[in-house]
Motif scaffolding. Structure first.
Motif, PDB file in Angstrom:
ATOM      1  N   GLY A 148       0.809  -1.214   0.000  1.00 52.23           N
ATOM      2  CA  GLY A 148       0.000   0.000   0.000  1.00 52.23           C
ATOM      3  C   GLY A 148       0.841   1.261   0.000  1.00 52.23           C
ATOM      4  O   GLY A 148       1.931   1.311  -0.570  1.00 52.23           O
ATOM      5  N   ASP A 149       0.317   2.290   0.686  1.00 48.97           N
ATOM      6  CA  ASP A 149       0.979   3.597   0.694  1.00 48.97           C
ATOM      7  C   ASP A 149       2.355   3.561   1.356  1.00 48.97           C
ATOM      8  O   ASP A 149       3.208   4.407   1.069  1.00 48.97           O
ATOM      9  CB  ASP A 149       0.102   4.625   1.417  1.00 48.97           C
ATOM     10  N   GLU A 171       4.741   1.643   0.869  1.00 50.93           N
ATOM     11  CA  GLU A 171       5.800   1.417  -0.111  1.00 50.93           C
ATOM     12  C   GLU A 171       6.265   2.738  -0.716  1.00 50.93           C
ATOM     13  O   GLU A 171       7.458   2.925  -0.982  1.00 50.93           O
ATOM     14  CB  GLU A 171       5.321   0.470  -1.215  1.00 50.93           C
TER      15      GLU A 171
END
Length: 289
Positions: free
Chosen positions: A116-117, A119
């Motif tokens: 998700g975010d 990364e």
């Protein structure tokens, strides 16, 4: 234009984590100005971040979070390429975000989290710091009814979560500290895998003083040595690090509890780290020039 020295290349490598030839090229383009070379390299940081994925990240940190009531805990290992970066405030802030996210979701699913975010946050950190950063592994430990989780982290590199029944937070932390220092193989003798016992038995039987012993005598010797092996490698049987006159089991019993289990992480364990000989690398490059 002044020649680029090996010491300049070495300094740029240490500050950016980039390869020798890439650093030499950047310094040449910057006229030997290290700060300008760094600035120019950062301008192309997106490309650099993509190229760092294959670099070994065997340094880093272990971080933990434990619920106030001791009902569960989370431990995470986050890796960097150098110990220097592991001490960087930006790296530490990222590690805190990772462990907090897993703690709040009560999960150890690193793949799901980094899908998700988070990364994007990691990629931004890679670009900013100039090293490969990876979230290697995580574990969620749930205490179970009547039990509590304790935690201890030593130097940011060794982390332990323990599970004790009927003992205090202080006792759980003390046992975690022992595990960090002594590194037992299992929590209790009965937890030792039969495969490992069979391997140890074969080693004992192959020892010189076992040769020619009658079967019944040899078996007694084997059992005695296996008992000693289990005592040395089982948490509950080891002399307690803060008071060697009592075993860990005795210490926990005196605190009103019982050892259930533990999980121990050490930064980089099991990772084959490439050792770079800078002087040799320079010599080899000089030969090719």
């Amino acid at each position: 234009m002044a020649a680029i020295s090996a010491s300049q290349v070495k300094e740029l490598r240490e500050r950016t984590g980039l390869g020798m030839m890439e650093c030499k090229k950047a310094l040449t383009e910057a006229g030997g100005d290290i700060e300008l070379a760094i600035e120019n390299l950062r301008k192309s940081s997106g490309l650099k971040a993509a190229k760092k994925a294959d670099r070994t990240a065997a340094e880093g940190a272990v971080v933990t979070r434990v619920a106030a009531d001791g009902s569960y805990g989370v431990m995470v290992e986050i890796n960097s390429e150098t110990d220097f970066v592991a001490r960087d405030d930006n790296f530490k802030a990222f590690a805190d975000k990772i462990v907090d996210a897993l703690f709040e979701s009560k999960s150890d699913d690193v793949a799901a989290l980094m899908g998700g975010d988070m990364e994007d946050v990691r990629q931004q950190l890679v670009q900013k710091i100039g090293e490969n950063i990876s979230v290697r592994r995580a574990v969620l430990v749930e205490a179970g009814e009547g039990n509590r989780v304790g935690a201890y982290v030593h130097g940011g590199r060794i982390g332990v979560l323990t599970v004790l029944q009927g003992a205090s937070d202080e006792a759980a932390k003390d046992v975690a500290m022992h595990v960090a220092a002594i590194n037992p193989a299992v929590a209790r003798p009965e937890h030792m895998a039969q495969e490992q016992l069979d391997k140890e038995k074969a080693i004992i039987l192959a020892q010189p003083d076992m040769a020619g012993k009658p079967e019944n005598i040899a078996e007694k010797m084997v059992q005695g040595r296996l008992k000693k092996y289990l005592a040395e490698n089982s948490l509950t049987e080891q002399p307690f690090v803060k008071n060697p006159d009592q075993s860990v089991a005795e210490f926990v019993k005196a605190a009103g509890g019982e050892v259930i289990g533990f999980t121990r992480y050490e930064v980089g364990e099991g990772i084959e780290k490439e050792e770079v000989d800078f002087a040799k690398e320079v010599m080899e490059q000089a030969k090719r020039s």
